[in-house]
Design an enzyme around this catalytic site. Structure first.
Site, PDB file in Angstrom:
ATOM      1  N   GLU A 441     -14.038  19.800 -43.888  1.00 27.11           N
ATOM      2  CA  GLU A 441     -12.848  19.256 -43.727  1.00 27.11           C
ATOM      3  C   GLU A 441     -12.903  17.919 -44.854  1.00 27.11           C
ATOM      4  OE1 GLU A 441     -10.038  20.060 -43.488  1.00 27.11           O
ATOM      5  OE2 GLU A 441     -10.739  21.829 -42.317  1.00 27.11           O
TER       6      GLU A 441
HETATM    7  C1  LIG Z   1     -19.827  25.410 -40.746  1.00 29.16           C
HETATM    8  C2  LIG Z   1     -18.778  25.509 -41.892  1.00 29.16           C
HETATM    9  C3  LIG Z   1     -17.359  25.701 -41.613  1.00 29.16           C
HETATM   10  C4  LIG Z   1     -16.603  25.566 -42.528  1.00 29.16           C
HETATM   11  N1  LIG Z   1     -15.148  26.013 -42.375  1.00 29.16           N
HETATM   12  C5  LIG Z   1     -14.582  26.047 -43.614  1.00 29.16           C
HETATM   13  C6  LIG Z   1     -13.076  26.787 -43.454  1.00 29.16           C
HETATM   14  O1  LIG Z   1     -12.858  27.253 -42.260  1.00 29.16           O
HETATM   15  N2  LIG Z   1     -12.353  26.713 -44.461  1.00 29.16           N
HETATM   16  C7  LIG Z   1     -12.688  26.262 -45.862  1.00 29.16           C
HETATM   17  O2  LIG Z   1     -12.217  26.544 -46.709  1.00 29.16           O
HETATM   18  N3  LIG Z   1     -13.843  25.741 -45.913  1.00 29.16           N
HETATM   19  C8  LIG Z   1     -14.698  25.591 -44.824  1.00 29.16           C
HETATM   20  N4  LIG Z   1     -16.173  24.916 -44.757  1.00 29.16           N
HETATM   21  C9  LIG Z   1     -16.506  24.262 -46.242  1.00 29.16           C
HETATM   22  C10 LIG Z   1     -16.470  22.775 -46.167  1.00 29.16           C
HETATM   23  O3  LIG Z   1     -15.116  22.254 -45.958  1.00 29.16           O
HETATM   24  C11 LIG Z   1     -17.205  22.381 -47.383  1.00 29.16           C
HETATM   25  O4  LIG Z   1     -18.544  22.597 -47.082  1.00 29.16           O
HETATM   26  C12 LIG Z   1     -16.940  20.714 -47.779  1.00 29.16           C
HETATM   27  O5  LIG Z   1     -15.587  20.690 -48.215  1.00 29.16           O
HETATM   28  C13 LIG Z   1     -17.936  20.763 -48.673  1.00 29.16           C
HETATM   29  O6  LIG Z   1     -18.049  21.126 -50.092  1.00 29.16           O
HETATM   30  P1  LIG Z   1     -19.248  21.831 -50.591  1.00 29.16           P
HETATM   31  O7  LIG Z   1     -20.092  22.430 -49.439  1.00 29.16           O
HETATM   32  O8  LIG Z   1     -19.051  22.800 -51.748  1.00 29.16           O
HETATM   33  O9  LIG Z   1     -19.927  20.614 -51.252  1.00 29.16           O
HETATM   34  P2  LIG Z   1     -19.814  19.968 -52.398  1.00 29.16           P
HETATM   35  O10 LIG Z   1     -18.192  19.611 -52.850  1.00 29.16           O
HETATM   36  O11 LIG Z   1     -20.754  20.317 -53.519  1.00 29.16           O
HETATM   37  O12 LIG Z   1     -20.280  18.518 -52.150  1.00 29.16           O
HETATM   38  C14 LIG Z   1     -21.498  18.151 -52.020  1.00 29.16           C
HETATM   39  C15 LIG Z   1     -21.806  16.510 -51.786  1.00 29.16           C
HETATM   40  O13 LIG Z   1     -21.164  15.868 -52.983  1.00 29.16           O
HETATM   41  C16 LIG Z   1     -20.463  14.931 -52.417  1.00 29.16           C
HETATM   42  N5  LIG Z   1     -19.350  14.895 -53.658  1.00 29.16           N
HETATM   43  C17 LIG Z   1     -18.750  15.838 -54.271  1.00 29.16           C
HETATM   44  N6  LIG Z   1     -17.789  15.529 -55.019  1.00 29.16           N
HETATM   45  C18 LIG Z   1     -18.025  14.121 -54.921  1.00 29.16           C
HETATM   46  C19 LIG Z   1     -16.865  13.130 -55.531  1.00 29.16           C
HETATM   47  N7  LIG Z   1     -15.957  13.207 -56.298  1.00 29.16           N
HETATM   48  N8  LIG Z   1     -17.249  11.768 -55.038  1.00 29.16           N
HETATM   49  C20 LIG Z   1     -18.323  11.578 -54.365  1.00 29.16           C
HETATM   50  N9  LIG Z   1     -19.035  12.491 -53.797  1.00 29.16           N
HETATM   51  C21 LIG Z   1     -18.746  13.651 -53.944  1.00 29.16           C
HETATM   52  C22 LIG Z   1     -19.861  15.379 -51.297  1.00 29.16           C
HETATM   53  O14 LIG Z   1     -19.489  14.318 -50.464  1.00 29.16           O
HETATM   54  C23 LIG Z   1     -20.912  16.096 -50.648  1.00 29.16           C
HETATM   55  O15 LIG Z   1     -21.993  15.217 -50.010  1.00 29.16           O
HETATM   56  C24 LIG Z   1     -16.970  25.020 -43.781  1.00 29.16           C
HETATM   57  C25 LIG Z   1     -18.446  24.746 -44.295  1.00 29.16           C
HETATM   58  C26 LIG Z   1     -19.159  24.820 -43.024  1.00 29.16           C
HETATM   59  C27 LIG Z   1     -20.640  24.487 -43.377  1.00 29.16           C
END
Ligand SMILES: Cc1cc2nc3c(=O)[nH]c(=O)nc-3n(C[C@H](O)[C@H](O)[C@H](O)COP(=O)(O)OP(=O)(O)OC[C@H]3O[C@@H](n4cnc5c(N)ncnc54)[C@H](O)[C@@H]3O)c2cc1C
Length: 597
Positions: A441
């Protein structure tokens, strides 16, 4: 087997004494929520969570979900029956509109139930939790036909919902998403692409799954301005409402993950699946935000819920485990050692979790009531203030309650020594399960940026100024009450630090945005510490009032007041450190060249 008892009494104190629910009787649905009714509803919900959901938590973690060769997913033993009991009890539609089969009760009751559900079994609770988010998005942005087709089934719980944003190459930065939507010429679209990490993407609990999917219509602009939202059912729905053919969407695989093993986290493949536009073309993020905001608040509640259940188990263990003697002489000389709860360091740990849990619960109840006002009030000014608060508090509730929820799960695990690291006690599961709440989220760093970058300055800072004025006025009104001084003075100091930090951003972050980015997480926690301090001050006032009644609740109220003082003495001072960090700016954070890392 871990223990869990839903904190109904504490909730009733909040609803009767701190934020008296009868004050909102003019809002639709509230007149039916008399104290007796609310207590009966929550007692029933507590029973379901304690007796049906909680006993499946450990076994669900051990068993996990299974993807079958045909792509269907089987949830752990007992989950389906537990979900059916939840649906049969009408819990899905507790606060949903009556016209679609809901009960129309205040949504704050749903928020409270979400805490009980998430404490008792987080992985199981996510299936209905996501469905409620999808229901909210369809209510606000669906067409009349979509509402008629999907809402009654989702509200009765025979169909569930999901949210599909994330793709392999894009999580936070949704502007890069590639899933495409091609018009079929009959009003529907063919959706193709891969979504990953989709919670409850497939399972065996419901007849149908209603996926809300973000995709880009062929030819739409790049970036976030070209994203639309679609409703894509797993099984297509015939005109008479019966189920038809399987749609072109399936679970390609299940993720192996650190926690919430009982929840199916799916890679979802969309192969020309039929979908229908929800809301306006290219305004999908706007429509999805309804679901995301609901989900963010619900995830904050999940953080609190893990802290609560971990705390309850740590307390039970600390009263039972005999090690060492009290510093002030043996408290149980007839036993070979004293229970570890006599040791100040153990108490410090338990008190800090307890002080957080009770303030966090007050915060979610207050936010839940604001959500009701925002959605149900006919008074424009009242609605605007509530909407402002919802916007301001969403990142705080999500980010702070989950960061501290995880920290507290670890602290509670620490009370078990080595036994906390062993799976059979269940403490390791609370830690593993709590961890995801900080990530999904919108990772918590993003919540902090949302607060500092978007919410503070919105409408000329109206929301934050209203909050400062409200807390300031509360402090002033109660300045003369001697019995509240140990709460009011620290709150005033914390509020001062928050105001200084806000002012510092206004003066130093416009020209240099890195100053905002580097201080955002500290600011979010500074905000959280102050708003929970405000919750404690309000609870202390209510507790003093109840204590004066002298009707047998004095011990409970004394415990409340003492816990509040612990918060003010031991947790509130963190605001000074946060302010000091924020005002150093971004220089040392940003100066190191990338290759020096
Ligand atoms: C168990 C699980 C359930 C999930 N359920 C759902 C679901 O039901 N539906 C769905 O759509 N998604 C779901 N997700 C996805 C989840 O919402 C994302 O993993 C999350 O939003 C982060 O995206 P990412 O993993 O691509 O990380 P990234 O976007 O690659 O981010 C990596 C890190 O970089 C930081 N970062 C990135 N951009 C910035 C910025 N501009 N400024 C500062 N910091 C930044 C982030 O805070 C993070 O710490 C789920 C994930 C998991 C693991």
């Amino acid at each position: 087997m871990p223990v869990y008892k839903a904190p109904v009494e504490d909730v009733m104190f909040l609803l009767n004494d701190v934020f008296p629910i009868e004050r909102y009787n003019n809002l639709p649905g509230f007149a039916d929520a008399t104290t007796d009714t609310v207590e009966a509803i929550l007692a029933e919900g507590a029973k379901l969570c304690e007796e049906v959901f909680a006993p499946l938590n450990l076994s669900g973690d051990q068993e996990g979900c299974t993807r079958n060769p045909d792509g269907t997913v089987t949830t752990p033993k007992g989950f389906r029956q537990a979900y059916e009991a939840y649906a049969a009890g009408g819990w899905m539609g507790l606060a949903a509109p009556e016209e679609f089969g809901g009960q129309g009760l205040p949504s704050v009751l749903n928020t409270i139930m979400q805490e009980f559900v998430s404490s008792s079994n987080l992985a199981l609770g996510m299936y209905p939790g996501l469905t409620q988010g999808a229901i909210a998005a369809l209510i606000e942005h669906g067409t009349e036909e979509q509402k008629r087709t999907y809402l009654p089934k989702m509200i009765e719980g025979t169909w569930t919902g999901t949210m599909n944003l994330t793709e392999p190459h894009c999580g936070t930065d949704l502007g890069m998403l590639k899933t495409k939507a091609v018009p079929n010429g009959d009003g529907s679209y063919a959706i193709s692409g891969t979504k990953i990490f989709i919670s409850a993407g497939d399972h065996d609990m419901a007849e149908n799954i209603v996926h809300l999917v973000l995709a880009r219509i062929e030819g739409a602009p790049a970036g976030t301005k070209g994203i639309s939202l679609f409703v894509v059912p797993k099984v297509l729905v015939n005109e008479d409402g019966s189920l038809g053919e399987r749609n072109g969407v399936s679970c390609g695989s299940l993720e192996h993950k650190m926690g919430i093993h009982g929840n199916a986290t799916c890679v979802m493949n969309y192969d020309g699946a039929k979908g229908w536009l929800v809301g306006q073309e290219n305004r999908g993020l706007n429509a999805m935000f309804v679901m995301m905001n609901e989900a963010r608040l619900a995830v904050g509640v999940q953080g609190l819920a893990q802290s609560e259940v971990a705390y309850q188990n740590a307390v039970a263990y600390a009263k039972d485990r005999l090690q060492g003697r009290s510093l002030t002489g043996a408290k149980f000389p007839d036993k070979p050692a004293d229970p570890i709860i006599v040791h100040p360091d153990v108490r410090r740990t338990l008190m800090s979790i307890k002080a957080f849990n009770e303030a966090g619960r007050a915060l979610i109840v207050w936010t839940g009531l604001n959500s009701d006002i925002a959605h149900r009030s006919s008074d424009d000014a009242q609605r605007q203030t509530a909407e402002d608060y919802m916007g301001l508090m969403t990142p705080v509730v999500k980010g702070v309650l989950t960061d501290l929820g995880f920290d507290n799960a670890v602290k509670a695990q620490q009370m078990f020594g080595g036994h906390g690291y062993i799976e059979e006690w269940g403490m390791s599961q609370f830690v593993r399960d709590a961890r995801i709440t900080q990530i999904y989220e919108g990772a918590n760093g993003i919540q902090a940026m949302d607060l500092v970058g978007r919410k503070l300055g919105k409408d000329g800072g109206r929301a934050v100024m209203t909050f400062f004025n409200e807390v300031g006025a509360f402090c002033q009104e109660n300045a003369g009450d001697e019995s509240l001084q140990s709460y009011i003075a620290p709150l005033q100091q914390g509020l001062g630090h928050l105001q200084q930090a806000t002012m510092w951003f206004m003066q130093n972050a416009m020209a240099k945005p890195d100053n905002a980015g580097a201080g955002a997480t500290d600011y979010m926690h500074l905000f959280g510490t102050v708003v929970m301090g405000y919750m404690w001050a309000k609870m202390a006032k209510a507790a003093q009032g109840r204590k004066a009644e002298g009707n047998g609740v004095a011990d409970r109220m004394d415990a409340k007041l003492l816990t509040g003082r612990f918060y003010m003495e031991r947790m509130m001072p963190e605001t000074a450190t946060r302010l000091a960090r924020i005002t150093t700016g971004a220089d040392t954070t940003m100066a190191l060249p990338m290759e020096a890392f």
